[in-house]
Design a protein around this motif. Structure first.
Motif, PDB file in Angstrom:
ATOM      1  N   GLN A 167     -11.734  -2.053   0.983  1.00 25.79           N
ATOM      2  CA  GLN A 167     -10.683  -1.686   1.930  1.00 25.79           C
ATOM      3  C   GLN A 167     -11.097  -0.482   2.785  1.00 25.79           C
ATOM      4  OE1 GLN A 167      -8.078  -3.829   2.323  1.00 25.79           O
ATOM      5  NE2 GLN A 167      -9.386  -4.868   0.817  1.00 25.79           N
ATOM      6  N   ILE A 168     -10.420  -0.354   3.932  1.00 22.60           N
ATOM      7  CA  ILE A 168     -10.713   0.739   4.865  1.00 22.60           C
ATOM      8  C   ILE A 168      -9.405   1.440   5.231  1.00 22.60           C
ATOM      9  CG2 ILE A 168     -11.684   1.363   7.110  1.00 22.60           C
ATOM     10  CD1 ILE A 168     -13.316  -1.223   6.995  1.00 22.60           C
ATOM     11  N   PRO A 169      -9.329   2.761   5.027  1.00 19.62           N
ATOM     12  CA  PRO A 169      -8.166   3.517   5.499  1.00 19.62           C
ATOM     13  C   PRO A 169      -8.351   3.911   6.963  1.00 19.62           C
ATOM     14  CG  PRO A 169      -9.632   4.955   4.268  1.00 19.62           C
ATOM     15  CD  PRO A 169     -10.294   3.588   4.291  1.00 19.62           C
ATOM     16  N   GLY A 170      -7.468   4.748   7.482  1.00 16.28           N
ATOM     17  CA  GLY A 170      -7.631   5.267   8.839  1.00 16.28           C
ATOM     18  C   GLY A 170      -6.590   4.747   9.807  1.00 16.28           C
ATOM     19  N   PRO A 171      -6.536   5.350  11.006  1.00 17.44           N
ATOM     20  CA  PRO A 171      -5.573   4.921  12.032  1.00 17.44           C
ATOM     21  C   PRO A 171      -5.931   3.541  12.575  1.00 17.44           C
ATOM     22  CG  PRO A 171      -6.735   6.965  12.669  1.00 17.44           C
ATOM     23  CD  PRO A 171      -7.395   6.443  11.434  1.00 17.44           C
ATOM     24  N   PHE A 172      -4.936   2.853  13.100  1.00 15.31           N
ATOM     25  CA  PHE A 172      -5.174   1.556  13.734  1.00 15.31           C
ATOM     26  C   PHE A 172      -4.133   1.359  14.832  1.00 15.31           C
ATOM     27  CE2 PHE A 172      -2.247   0.934  10.249  1.00 15.31           C
ATOM     28  CZ  PHE A 172      -1.303   0.026  10.715  1.00 15.31           C
ATOM     29  N   GLU A 173      -4.486   0.537  15.805  1.00 19.12           N
ATOM     30  CA  GLU A 173      -3.583   0.243  16.924  1.00 19.12           C
ATOM     31  C   GLU A 173      -2.715  -0.969  16.577  1.00 19.12           C
ATOM     32  OE1 GLU A 173      -3.250   2.127  19.589  1.00 19.12           O
ATOM     33  OE2 GLU A 173      -4.781   3.492  18.776  1.00 19.12           O
ATOM     34  N   PRO A 174      -1.580  -1.133  17.287  1.00 20.02           N
ATOM     35  CA  PRO A 174      -0.655  -2.239  16.964  1.00 20.02           C
ATOM     36  C   PRO A 174      -1.300  -3.616  16.923  1.00 20.02           C
ATOM     37  CG  PRO A 174       0.394  -0.700  18.465  1.00 20.02           C
ATOM     38  CD  PRO A 174      -1.025  -0.246  18.324  1.00 20.02           C
ATOM     39  N   LYS A 175      -2.306  -3.874  17.766  1.00 19.01           N
ATOM     40  CA  LYS A 175      -2.919  -5.204  17.812  1.00 19.01           C
ATOM     41  C   LYS A 175      -4.109  -5.334  16.862  1.00 19.01           C
ATOM     42  CE  LYS A 175      -1.420  -6.316  22.514  1.00 19.01           C
ATOM     43  NZ  LYS A 175      -1.856  -6.700  23.883  1.00 19.01           N
ATOM     44  N   GLU A 176      -4.460  -4.249  16.174  1.00 25.35           N
ATOM     45  CA  GLU A 176      -5.588  -4.276  15.243  1.00 25.35           C
ATOM     46  C   GLU A 176      -5.117  -4.630  13.835  1.00 25.35           C
ATOM     47  OE1 GLU A 176      -8.510  -0.918  17.275  1.00 25.35           O
ATOM     48  OE2 GLU A 176      -7.163  -0.314  15.656  1.00 25.35           O
ATOM     49  N   ASP A 177      -6.055  -5.025  12.987  1.00 28.17           N
ATOM     50  CA  ASP A 177      -5.714  -5.289  11.584  1.00 28.17           C
ATOM     51  C   ASP A 177      -5.273  -3.987  10.924  1.00 28.17           C
ATOM     52  OD1 ASP A 177      -6.355  -7.947  11.788  1.00 28.17           O
ATOM     53  OD2 ASP A 177      -8.392  -7.701  10.984  1.00 28.17           O
ATOM     54  N   PRO A 178      -4.131  -3.997  10.237  1.00 28.65           N
ATOM     55  CA  PRO A 178      -3.667  -2.786   9.560  1.00 28.65           C
ATOM     56  C   PRO A 178      -4.629  -2.316   8.476  1.00 28.65           C
ATOM     57  CG  PRO A 178      -1.884  -4.379   9.772  1.00 28.65           C
ATOM     58  CD  PRO A 178      -3.159  -5.088  10.137  1.00 28.65           C
ATOM     59  N   ARG A 179      -4.613  -1.024   8.216  1.00 28.64           N
ATOM     60  CA  ARG A 179      -5.486  -0.437   7.204  1.00 28.64           C
ATOM     61  C   ARG A 179      -4.665   0.095   6.038  1.00 28.64           C
ATOM     62  NH1 ARG A 179     -10.450   2.515  10.386  1.00 28.64           N
ATOM     63  NH2 ARG A 179     -11.075   0.693  11.629  1.00 28.64           N
ATOM     64  N   VAL A 180      -5.359   0.413   4.956  1.00 31.10           N
ATOM     65  CA  VAL A 180      -4.679   0.793   3.715  1.00 31.10           C
ATOM     66  C   VAL A 180      -4.307   2.275   3.705  1.00 31.10           C
ATOM     67  CG1 VAL A 180      -5.698  -1.016   2.290  1.00 31.10           C
ATOM     68  CG2 VAL A 180      -6.938   1.147   2.640  1.00 31.10           C
ATOM     69  N   ASN A 181      -3.444   2.637   2.763  1.00 27.66           N
ATOM     70  CA  ASN A 181      -2.992   4.015   2.626  1.00 27.66           C
ATOM     71  C   ASN A 181      -2.888   4.376   1.136  1.00 27.66           C
ATOM     72  OD1 ASN A 181       0.181   5.678   3.399  1.00 27.66           O
ATOM     73  ND2 ASN A 181      -1.825   6.587   3.129  1.00 27.66           N
ATOM     74  N   VAL A 182      -1.743   4.165   0.525  1.00 27.40           N
ATOM     75  CA  VAL A 182      -1.553   4.510  -0.888  1.00 27.40           C
ATOM     76  C   VAL A 182      -1.829   3.287  -1.766  1.00 27.40           C
ATOM     77  CG1 VAL A 182       0.155   5.195  -2.637  1.00 27.40           C
ATOM     78  CG2 VAL A 182       0.154   6.301  -0.390  1.00 27.40           C
ATOM     79  N   PHE A 183      -2.498   3.524  -2.892  1.00 25.75           N
ATOM     80  CA  PHE A 183      -2.723   2.478  -3.899  1.00 25.75           C
ATOM     81  C   PHE A 183      -2.005   2.898  -5.178  1.00 25.75           C
ATOM     82  CE2 PHE A 183      -6.176   2.048  -0.983  1.00 25.75           C
ATOM     83  CZ  PHE A 183      -6.555   0.719  -0.995  1.00 25.75           C
ATOM     84  N   LEU A 184      -1.220   1.997  -5.735  1.00 29.18           N
ATOM     85  CA  LEU A 184      -0.434   2.292  -6.933  1.00 29.18           C
ATOM     86  C   LEU A 184      -1.004   1.525  -8.122  1.00 29.18           C
ATOM     87  CD1 LEU A 184       2.148   4.075  -6.885  1.00 29.18           C
ATOM     88  CD2 LEU A 184       3.488   1.974  -6.966  1.00 29.18           C
ATOM     89  N   ALA A 185      -1.093   2.183  -9.298  1.00 30.16           N
ATOM     90  CA  ALA A 185      -1.642   1.488 -10.471  1.00 30.16           C
ATOM     91  C   ALA A 185      -0.990   1.977 -11.757  1.00 30.16           C
ATOM     92  CB  ALA A 185      -3.150   1.696 -10.557  1.00 30.16           C
ATOM     93  N   ASP A 186      -1.069   1.138 -12.779  1.00 30.80           N
ATOM     94  CA  ASP A 186      -0.681   1.522 -14.135  1.00 30.80           C
ATOM     95  C   ASP A 186      -1.867   2.214 -14.806  1.00 30.80           C
ATOM     96  OD1 ASP A 186       1.903   0.377 -14.056  1.00 30.80           O
ATOM     97  OD2 ASP A 186       1.111  -1.603 -14.553  1.00 30.80           O
ATOM     98  N   PHE A 187      -1.584   3.109 -15.734  1.00 35.64           N
ATOM     99  CA  PHE A 187      -2.593   3.773 -16.570  1.00 35.64           C
ATOM    100  C   PHE A 187      -3.792   4.266 -15.736  1.00 35.64           C
ATOM    101  CE2 PHE A 187      -0.070   1.174 -19.379  1.00 35.64           C
ATOM    102  CZ  PHE A 187       0.233   2.092 -20.390  1.00 35.64           C
TER     103      PHE A 187
END
Length: 318
Positions: free
Chosen positions: A266-286
């Motif tokens: 995955q890739i974080p970072g800013p993106f424009e409305p017409k671009e593929d969205p990027r990730v931000n927070v990841f949630l996990a158990d343990f």
């Protein structure tokens, strides 16, 4: 390796990015490590859980605890996003997940001490679900949280989430964001509403279906929003019945192993409305499995941003 200061140690150009454009580790049901043998059933417990608890309370505890490391250990592992479920009992607020954990402000005291002694780290508290709270209880909780954290809260009056960068927050001495979801009354300016930080619930019992959900739901993310990818499966009654001697921890190990390649690509970072969205927070158990490997994977994603920043600089200065 400790991630106690990972935000402080980011390159300055990344500290000038909004927190919604960074990759941030989060813990699911963050405070369930407080569930113990004395824990009673909480208002969110489903009928099946209540039935099981009558005869096999130990079994219910095994499937109610999503974390077994305390808040300070989670912070030192690099967790900066905390998923909180709150119930009311006898005019006090408690964390819960089928069973009551500790009183709400016990671990928040450790969080307050951390943000005061780590001014260049930023924490996000996501008050996700509420049980058995009246309007008066919500009003009381609003007041107590604001009094407790005071000037440390980055509020809607301080600017948008896009303006919420680590460098700017350090200058303002604001390093705590509170998201307050599903509130029946208008929110104070100090809190952020649900739509500012979507957190779609996968509700899947297989890792393959979970990954498909994560990929598909990310496409709905908007550039001005934060976003949570919940890297966890939701055990059904059948799933648990076939794994009576398993725990949520063994399930989390399997999710980590199978989802690692997807997380690391995955890739974080800013993106424009017409671009593929990027990730931000990841949630996990343990999150403490294998010395916090999940947190390491997520924090490492930010190095991809550093490379992009260098590439952009070279383009601007050939």
């Amino acid at each position: 390796m400790s991630k106690e200061h990972w935000m402080r140690d980011l390159p300055s150009e990344l500290r000038d990015l909004s927190i919604i454009n960074l990759a941030i580790p989060g813990s699911h049901n963050s405070m369930t490590y407080g569930i113990n043998s004395k824990s009673k059933l909480s208002p969110d417990a489903e009928t099946a859980i209540r039935r099981w608890h009558r005869f096999f309370p130990c079994f219910v505890r095994r499937w109610s605890k999503n974390q077994n490391s305390g808040i300070l250990e989670q912070l030192h592992l690099g967790v900066r996003y905390f998923d909180l479920r709150i119930a009311q009992k006898e005019d006090k607020f408690y964390y819960c997940h089928g069973l009551f954990a500790m009183e709400v402000f016990e671990p928040l005291l450790e969080i307050r001490q951390f943000v005061e002694t780590h001014p260049e780290e930023l924490l996000i508290l996501d008050l996700q679900h509420f049980y058995a709270l009246t309007v008066a209880h919500h009003q009381q909780l609003h007041k107590e949280l604001i009094q407790f954290f005071g000037h440390r809260l980055y509020s809607t009056a301080d600017g948008s989430l896009k303006d919420c960068t680590l460098n700017r927050c350090a200058e303002m001495q604001r390093n705590l964001v509170i998201i307050y979801r599903r509130c029946p009354i208008p929110l104070p300016l100090r809190f952020w509403p649900s739509y500012s930080w979507p957190t779609p619930w996968p509700n899947k019992a297989s890792v393959k279906k979970l990954q498909s959900f994560l990929e598909d739901s990310l496409l709905s993310r908007q550039p001005q929003q934060g976003y949570v990818s919940q890297c966890l499966i939701t055990p059904t009654g059948r799933y648990i019945a076939l794994r009576l001697f398993f725990t949520l921890k063994s399930t989390a190990k399997r999710v980590d192993k199978k989802l690692q390649p997807w997380i690391q690509e995955q890739i974080p970072g800013p993106f424009e409305p017409k671009e593929d969205p990027r990730v931000n927070v990841f949630l996990a158990d343990f999150v403490n499995l294998k010395d916090g490997q999940f947190c390491n994977w997520v924090v490492e994603l930010n190095t991809k941003l550093q490379g992009q920043a260098t590439d952009n600089l070279e383009k601007d200065n050939p």
